[in-house]
Design a protein around this motif. Structure first.
Motif, PDB file in Angstrom:
ATOM      1  N   TRP A 185     -10.193 -10.030   1.061  1.00  0.00           N
ATOM      2  CA  TRP A 185      -9.691  -9.075   0.082  1.00  0.00           C
ATOM      3  C   TRP A 185      -8.192  -8.859   0.241  1.00  0.00           C
ATOM      4  CZ3 TRP A 185     -12.297  -7.194  -4.069  1.00  0.00           C
ATOM      5  CH2 TRP A 185     -13.653  -7.530  -4.117  1.00  0.00           C
ATOM      6  N   GLY A 186      -7.658  -9.218   1.396  1.00  0.00           N
ATOM      7  CA  GLY A 186      -6.214  -9.241   1.553  1.00  0.00           C
ATOM      8  C   GLY A 186      -5.613 -10.340   0.691  1.00  0.00           C
ATOM      9  N   ASN A 187      -6.293 -11.501   0.646  1.00  0.00           N
ATOM     10  CA  ASN A 187      -5.860 -12.577  -0.253  1.00  0.00           C
ATOM     11  C   ASN A 187      -5.920 -12.125  -1.711  1.00  0.00           C
ATOM     12  OD1 ASN A 187      -7.693 -14.702   1.930  1.00  0.00           O
ATOM     13  ND2 ASN A 187      -5.465 -14.604   1.824  1.00  0.00           N
ATOM     14  N   PHE A 188      -6.948 -11.366  -2.028  1.00  0.00           N
ATOM     15  CA  PHE A 188      -7.098 -10.836  -3.381  1.00  0.00           C
ATOM     16  C   PHE A 188      -5.890  -9.986  -3.769  1.00  0.00           C
ATOM     17  CE2 PHE A 188      -8.431  -6.944  -5.702  1.00  0.00           C
ATOM     18  CZ  PHE A 188      -8.697  -7.508  -6.940  1.00  0.00           C
ATOM     19  N   MET A 189      -5.471  -9.114  -2.869  1.00  0.00           N
ATOM     20  CA  MET A 189      -4.334  -8.240  -3.164  1.00  0.00           C
ATOM     21  C   MET A 189      -3.041  -9.031  -3.315  1.00  0.00           C
ATOM     22  SD  MET A 189      -5.584  -5.248  -3.493  1.00  0.00           S
ATOM     23  CE  MET A 189      -3.995  -4.430  -3.682  1.00  0.00           C
ATOM     24  N   ASN A 190      -2.922 -10.128  -2.575  1.00  0.00           N
ATOM     25  CA  ASN A 190      -1.722 -10.968  -2.661  1.00  0.00           C
ATOM     26  C   ASN A 190      -1.798 -12.000  -3.781  1.00  0.00           C
ATOM     27  OD1 ASN A 190      -0.441  -9.701  -0.551  1.00  0.00           O
ATOM     28  ND2 ASN A 190      -0.706 -11.363   0.917  1.00  0.00           N
ATOM     29  N   GLN A 191      -2.923 -12.026  -4.500  1.00  0.00           N
ATOM     30  CA  GLN A 191      -3.163 -13.027  -5.549  1.00  0.00           C
ATOM     31  C   GLN A 191      -2.982 -14.443  -5.002  1.00  0.00           C
ATOM     32  OE1 GLN A 191      -0.579 -11.435  -8.812  1.00  0.00           O
ATOM     33  NE2 GLN A 191      -2.504 -11.208  -9.927  1.00  0.00           N
ATOM     34  N   GLU A 192      -3.698 -14.722  -3.915  1.00  0.00           N
ATOM     35  CA  GLU A 192      -3.677 -16.046  -3.312  1.00  0.00           C
ATOM     36  C   GLU A 192      -5.109 -16.464  -3.010  1.00  0.00           C
ATOM     37  OE1 GLU A 192      -1.267 -15.459   0.137  1.00  0.00           O
ATOM     38  OE2 GLU A 192      -2.760 -14.219   1.156  1.00  0.00           O
ATOM     39  N   ALA A 193      -5.274 -17.689  -2.525  1.00  0.00           N
ATOM     40  CA  ALA A 193      -6.605 -18.249  -2.280  1.00  0.00           C
ATOM     41  C   ALA A 193      -7.441 -18.220  -3.553  1.00  0.00           C
ATOM     42  CB  ALA A 193      -7.321 -17.488  -1.152  1.00  0.00           C
ATOM     43  N   PHE A 194      -6.785 -18.476  -4.676  1.00  0.00           N
ATOM     44  CA  PHE A 194      -7.476 -18.462  -5.967  1.00  0.00           C
ATOM     45  C   PHE A 194      -7.928 -19.869  -6.354  1.00  0.00           C
ATOM     46  CE2 PHE A 194      -2.860 -18.520  -6.592  1.00  0.00           C
ATOM     47  CZ  PHE A 194      -2.690 -19.719  -7.272  1.00  0.00           C
ATOM     48  N   GLY A 195      -8.723 -19.916  -7.428  1.00  0.00           N
ATOM     49  CA  GLY A 195      -9.293 -21.182  -7.850  1.00  0.00           C
ATOM     50  C   GLY A 195      -8.671 -21.738  -9.104  1.00  0.00           C
ATOM     51  N   ALA A 239       0.829  -1.208   0.000  1.00  0.00           N
ATOM     52  CA  ALA A 239       0.000   0.000   0.000  1.00  0.00           C
ATOM     53  C   ALA A 239       0.861   1.254   0.000  1.00  0.00           C
ATOM     54  CB  ALA A 239      -0.930  -0.003   1.210  1.00  0.00           C
ATOM     55  N   PHE A 240       1.838   1.295   0.887  1.00  0.00           N
ATOM     56  CA  PHE A 240       2.756   2.438   0.969  1.00  0.00           C
ATOM     57  C   PHE A 240       3.947   2.056   1.838  1.00  0.00           C
ATOM     58  CE2 PHE A 240      -0.555   2.890   4.191  1.00  0.00           C
ATOM     59  CZ  PHE A 240       0.174   3.076   5.357  1.00  0.00           C
ATOM     60  N   ASN A 241       4.937   2.917   1.853  1.00  0.00           N
ATOM     61  CA  ASN A 241       6.137   2.695   2.640  1.00  0.00           C
ATOM     62  C   ASN A 241       6.247   3.717   3.760  1.00  0.00           C
ATOM     63  OD1 ASN A 241       7.339   0.506   1.048  1.00  0.00           O
ATOM     64  ND2 ASN A 241       7.598   2.060  -0.539  1.00  0.00           N
ATOM     65  N   LEU A 242       6.640   3.251   4.919  1.00  0.00           N
ATOM     66  CA  LEU A 242       6.970   4.129   6.040  1.00  0.00           C
ATOM     67  C   LEU A 242       8.468   3.987   6.288  1.00  0.00           C
ATOM     68  CD1 LEU A 242       4.014   3.462   8.532  1.00  0.00           C
ATOM     69  CD2 LEU A 242       4.386   5.495   7.112  1.00  0.00           C
ATOM     70  N   GLY A 243       9.240   4.805   5.574  1.00  0.00           N
ATOM     71  CA  GLY A 243      10.676   4.646   5.642  1.00  0.00           C
ATOM     72  C   GLY A 243      11.057   3.326   4.988  1.00  0.00           C
ATOM     73  N   SER A 244      11.708   2.463   5.741  1.00  0.00           N
ATOM     74  CA  SER A 244      12.120   1.156   5.223  1.00  0.00           C
ATOM     75  C   SER A 244      11.046   0.086   5.439  1.00  0.00           C
ATOM     76  CB  SER A 244      13.420   0.711   5.908  1.00  0.00           C
ATOM     77  OG  SER A 244      13.225   0.598   7.314  1.00  0.00           O
ATOM     78  N   ILE A 245       9.926   0.471   6.060  1.00  0.00           N
ATOM     79  CA  ILE A 245       8.853  -0.481   6.363  1.00  0.00           C
ATOM     80  C   ILE A 245       7.807  -0.461   5.251  1.00  0.00           C
ATOM     81  CG2 ILE A 245       7.037  -1.123   7.979  1.00  0.00           C
ATOM     82  CD1 ILE A 245       8.659   0.216  10.185  1.00  0.00           C
ATOM     83  N   GLN A 246       7.527  -1.625   4.716  1.00  0.00           N
ATOM     84  CA  GLN A 246       6.488  -1.755   3.698  1.00  0.00           C
ATOM     85  C   GLN A 246       5.162  -2.138   4.352  1.00  0.00           C
ATOM     86  OE1 GLN A 246       8.195  -4.731   1.033  1.00  0.00           O
ATOM     87  NE2 GLN A 246       8.855  -3.130  -0.389  1.00  0.00           N
ATOM     88  N   VAL A 247       4.153  -1.339   4.097  1.00  0.00           N
ATOM     89  CA  VAL A 247       2.821  -1.606   4.640  1.00  0.00           C
ATOM     90  C   VAL A 247       2.003  -2.312   3.560  1.00  0.00           C
ATOM     91  CG1 VAL A 247       0.722  -0.620   5.626  1.00  0.00           C
ATOM     92  CG2 VAL A 247       2.950   0.413   6.136  1.00  0.00           C
ATOM     93  N   HIS A 248       1.624  -3.547   3.844  1.00  0.00           N
ATOM     94  CA  HIS A 248       0.923  -4.371   2.866  1.00  0.00           C
ATOM     95  C   HIS A 248      -0.593  -4.168   2.969  1.00  0.00           C
ATOM     96  CE1 HIS A 248       4.289  -7.292   1.775  1.00  0.00           C
ATOM     97  NE2 HIS A 248       4.831  -6.473   2.663  1.00  0.00           N
TER      98      HIS A 248
END
Length: 281
Positions: A141-151, A15-24
Motif C-alpha cells: 500500500w506504500g507503492n499504492f500511495m506512490n503510484q508505483e508497482a502498477f500494471g 502524510a504530514f510535515n515535521l518542520g522541514s521533514i516530509q513524512v511519506h
C-alpha cells in the motif's frame, strides 16, 4: 471527468510535515508492517522457546541491512539511470526498493545472528515467515500511495467491474491512463498467504522444521511470478526476461526440492511445533 480532474484526485504521498521533514505514507506503511510483524513474531517465538530479546536484537540488524540490500538490488538493475543521477541513489523515501533484495539481506542477518546465538536457523525462519509475508502485503500500500508497482493499461469499466472503491480507481490513473492495480493483487495474495501459514503451522505433525518458511517462499514466489508479468515497471535481467520472474521460478522449484531432499535425507527431522522445547539463555 477528464484526465486533469483525475490527476487532482490522486492521493498525496506525503502524510504530514515535521518542520522541514516530509513524512511519506510509504514510510508509514513500511514502519507499521515492521511493528506488527515484530509483535506477532515475538508472540509466536515465546511459544517456541525463542526469547523476545533475541528477536528484537535480530531486527535491529536485519531492518537496516534489508533496506540497504533492497536499494542496492534495485539500483543495480537500474544502473543506466542511476549512473547519471547519483544523487538519487539514497532517496528510498521516493520508492524504488526491491523486496527480493530486502529478503536476501534479512536472510543473511537471520542466518549469522542465529548461528552466533546458537538458535536453530530453520526454527527462527519458521517463526518470522508468516509475519514477513503479512508485512509485504501491508507494504504494497506504500507503492499504492506512490503510484508505483502498477500494471498495464486497462479501462475504467474494468476497474469498476472489480468493485473497487473510488479512491483506488482514481489512484490507478497514472501517466494519462488507467492501470491494472497489481499492488492490490499482490497485497491480497500476501494476506491470504499469511492467513494460510498462520493456520497450517499449528496443525500437529504437519510442517517439519523449516517448512513454514519454505512454504512461504513457495506461496510468495508463485503469486509474484504472475503479478510481475502484469507490471510495466519491472526490473529487467536481459531482453524481455524480468528479474523477479526468473528469481521466482528458481525459488519456487528450489524450495520444493529442498523440502523433498530434507525429508528423504532425514525422516526424523523435528516438527515445527517441537520448537517449544528450545530454550535460549
Amino acid at each position: 471527468m477528464n484526465g486533469g480532474d483525475l490527476i487532482s484526485l490522486a492521493l498525496n504521498p506525503i502524510a504530514f510535515n515535521l518542520g522541514s521533514i516530509q513524512v511519506h505514507w510509504y514510510g508509514i506503511f513500511i514502519a507499521s508492517a515492521v511493528m506488527i510483524a515484530v509483535y506477532l513474531s515475538v508472540k509466536e517465538g515465546s511459544k517456541r522457546g525463542i526469547i523476545a530479546d533475541n528477536i528484537y536484537d535480530m531486527i535491529l540488524w536485519a531492518l537496516p541491512v534489508s533496506i540497504i540490500c533492497a536499494r542496492i538490488y534495485y539500483v543495480a538493475f537500474q544502473w543506466p539511470y542511476y549512473s547519471q543521477h547519483l544523487d538519487e541513489i539514497i532517496k528510498v523515501w521516493d520508492g524504488g526498493i526491491a523486496i527480493y533484495g530486502a529478503l536476501i539481506g534479512a536472510g543473511l542477518v537471520v542466518f549469522y545472528y542465529c548461528r552466533s546465538k546458537f538458535i536453530p536457523v530453520w526454527l527462527m525462519l519458521d517463526v518470522i515467515a508468516p509475519t514477513v509475508i503479512m508485512g509485504q502485503g501491508i507494504g504494497r500500500w506504500g507503492n499504492f500511495m506512490n503510484q508505483e508497482a502498477f500494471g498495464k493499461i486497462t479501462s475504467l469499466s474494468f476497474l469498476q467491474h472489480l468493485h473497487l472503491p473510488s479512491f483506488i480507481i482514481n489512484q490507478m490513473f497514472i501517466q494519462g491512463s488507467y492501470r491494472q492495480p497489481t499492488f492490490l493483487y499482490e497485497s491480497i495474495w500476501d494476506i491470504f498467504g499469511f492467513i494460510l501459514l498462520m493456520n497450517l503451522r499449528h496443525i500437529n505433525k504437519f510442517f517439519k522444521r523449516g517448512e513454514v518458511f519454505l512454504g512461504y517462499v513457495i506461496w510468495y514466489s508463485f503469486g509474484r511470478f504472475f503479478v510481475e508479468g502484469m507490471r510495466t515497471d519491472s526490473l529487467m535481467a536481459f531482453g524481455d526476461i524480468r528479474v523477479s520472474q526468473l528469481l521466482s521460478i528458481v525459488l519456487f522449484f528450489g524450495s520444493i526440492g529442498i523440502i523433498i531432499y530434507r525429508r528423504k535425507k532425514n525422516p526424523d527431522l523435528p516438527y515445527y511445533l517441537d520448537g517449544r522445547s528450545i530454550i535460549n539463555k
